[in-house]
Structures are given as C-alpha cells and as structure tokens.
Scaffold this motif. Structure first.
Motif, PDB file in Angstrom:
ATOM      1  N   UNK A  62       0.753  -1.270   0.101  1.00 20.13           N
ATOM      2  CA  UNK A  62      -0.083   0.039  -0.193  1.00 20.13           C
ATOM      3  C   UNK A  62       0.846   1.301   0.014  1.00 20.13           C
ATOM      4  N   UNK A  63       2.167   1.100   0.105  1.00 22.61           N
ATOM      5  CA  UNK A  63       3.129   2.293   0.100  1.00 22.61           C
ATOM      6  C   UNK A  63       3.102   3.258  -1.085  1.00 22.61           C
ATOM      7  N   UNK A  64       2.339   2.897  -2.157  1.00 18.37           N
ATOM      8  CA  UNK A  64       2.428   3.806  -3.269  1.00 18.37           C
ATOM      9  C   UNK A  64       0.861   3.563  -3.784  1.00 18.37           C
ATOM     10  N   UNK A  65       0.046   3.556  -3.036  1.00 14.71           N
ATOM     11  CA  UNK A  65      -1.413   3.566  -3.343  1.00 14.71           C
ATOM     12  C   UNK A  65      -2.276   4.400  -2.580  1.00 14.71           C
ATOM     13  N   UNK A  66      -3.254   4.861  -2.882  1.00 12.67           N
ATOM     14  CA  UNK A  66      -4.350   5.685  -2.391  1.00 12.67           C
ATOM     15  C   UNK A  66      -5.683   5.019  -2.243  1.00 12.67           C
ATOM     16  N   UNK A  67      -6.456   5.477  -1.406  1.00 17.52           N
ATOM     17  CA  UNK A  67      -7.998   5.131  -1.377  1.00 17.52           C
ATOM     18  C   UNK A  67      -8.675   6.012  -1.808  1.00 17.52           C
ATOM     19  N   UNK A  68      -9.673   5.820  -2.761  1.00 15.34           N
ATOM     20  CA  UNK A  68     -10.514   6.991  -3.439  1.00 15.34           C
ATOM     21  C   UNK A  68     -11.756   6.870  -3.502  1.00 15.34           C
ATOM     22  N   UNK A  69     -12.329   7.657  -2.947  1.00 18.99           N
ATOM     23  CA  UNK A  69     -14.029   7.565  -3.177  1.00 18.99           C
ATOM     24  C   UNK A  69     -14.470   8.193  -4.368  1.00 18.99           C
ATOM     25  N   UNK A  70     -15.679   7.792  -5.101  1.00 17.43           N
ATOM     26  CA  UNK A  70     -16.317   8.661  -6.043  1.00 17.43           C
ATOM     27  C   UNK A  70     -16.907   9.997  -5.486  1.00 17.43           C
ATOM     28  N   UNK A  71     -16.759  10.969  -6.233  1.00 18.61           N
ATOM     29  CA  UNK A  71     -17.517  12.365  -5.941  1.00 18.61           C
ATOM     30  C   UNK A  71     -18.865  11.878  -5.750  1.00 18.61           C
ATOM     31  N   UNK A  72     -19.757  11.979  -4.541  1.00 14.72           N
ATOM     32  CA  UNK A  72     -20.872  11.894  -4.448  1.00 14.72           C
ATOM     33  C   UNK A  72     -21.253  10.591  -3.917  1.00 14.72           C
ATOM     34  N   UNK A  73     -20.227   9.747  -3.441  1.00 13.13           N
ATOM     35  CA  UNK A  73     -20.202   8.715  -2.452  1.00 13.13           C
ATOM     36  C   UNK A  73     -20.257   7.507  -3.610  1.00 13.13           C
ATOM     37  N   UNK A  74     -20.054   6.364  -3.057  1.00 13.40           N
ATOM     38  CA  UNK A  74     -19.684   4.861  -3.616  1.00 13.40           C
ATOM     39  C   UNK A  74     -18.782   4.072  -3.238  1.00 13.40           C
ATOM     40  N   UNK A  75     -18.313   2.952  -4.055  1.00  9.95           N
ATOM     41  CA  UNK A  75     -17.244   2.171  -3.766  1.00  9.95           C
ATOM     42  C   UNK A  75     -15.905   2.692  -3.883  1.00  9.95           C
ATOM     43  N   UNK A  76     -15.235   2.810  -2.817  1.00 10.09           N
ATOM     44  CA  UNK A  76     -13.775   3.058  -3.074  1.00 10.09           C
ATOM     45  C   UNK A  76     -12.917   2.094  -3.739  1.00 10.09           C
TER      46      UNK A  76
END
Length: 97
Positions: A62-76
């Motif tokens: 995970x050292x070169x990754x991010x968790x991203x959530x869609x604008x307005x919500x949803x599955x990361x």
C-alpha cells in the motif's frame, strides 16, 4: 449447537485512535496526494476524493497507493499514485495540515 464468534473485534472499537497513515502522506508521494485531495484516475477514467494514503501502513503493497471514493459517494478503489492526476474539473481541495 451454538456458534460463538471468536473473531477479534477490537479493530472496530469506537475509542481506537485513527492510524497515522490515514492522516498523513507517505514519503515519496506527490505533494498533491493527501486525504481530501480531489483526483482523476486516468486508468479507470474515474474522479474522486482521496480518503486514505498508504493504508494500512503495515502492508508494504500500500506504500504507493491511495484509497479514493467517487464524488457523491460509492465504492472506494485503490489505485497506484501513478494512475492519479489532480482533478482538473473540480475545485482543488486544500490540505489542512
């Protein structure tokens, strides 16, 4: 027969502190990669907001990754830093730390 759940649920405690990796950016990440930043994923053609970076910290994958959530919500989703760009179609988020 009664089933007893023996799983450790301490990770779900409301009093457990937020891990540092949720609040900070790992060494080597571009300066625009931080929790709250709005990004565009070029590989998946998706836009979202970074919710965590390099999390969980004990996992070197995970050292070169991010968790991203869609604008307005949803599955990361969990893209590599190299897949992401600052989102040109939204107002940039401001880093608070």
């Amino acid at each position: 027969m009664t089933h007893h759940d023996t799983r450790d649920t301490s990770a779900f405690s409301a009093t457990r502190p937020v891990p540092q990796s949720l609040e900070s950016t790992p060494d080597g990440a571009p300066p625009w990669i931080f929790p709250g930043a709005r990004v565009y994923d070029e590989v998946r053609d998706l836009r979202g907001e970074i919710t965590a970076v390099g999390f969980p910290g004990h996992d070197p994958r995970q050292s070169n990754r991010a968790w991203v959530r869609p604008h307005g919500g949803g599955i990361e989703w969990n893209p590599f830093f190299t897949d992401l760009r600052p989102d040109p179609e939204t107002t940039p988020a401001r880093r608070t730390t």
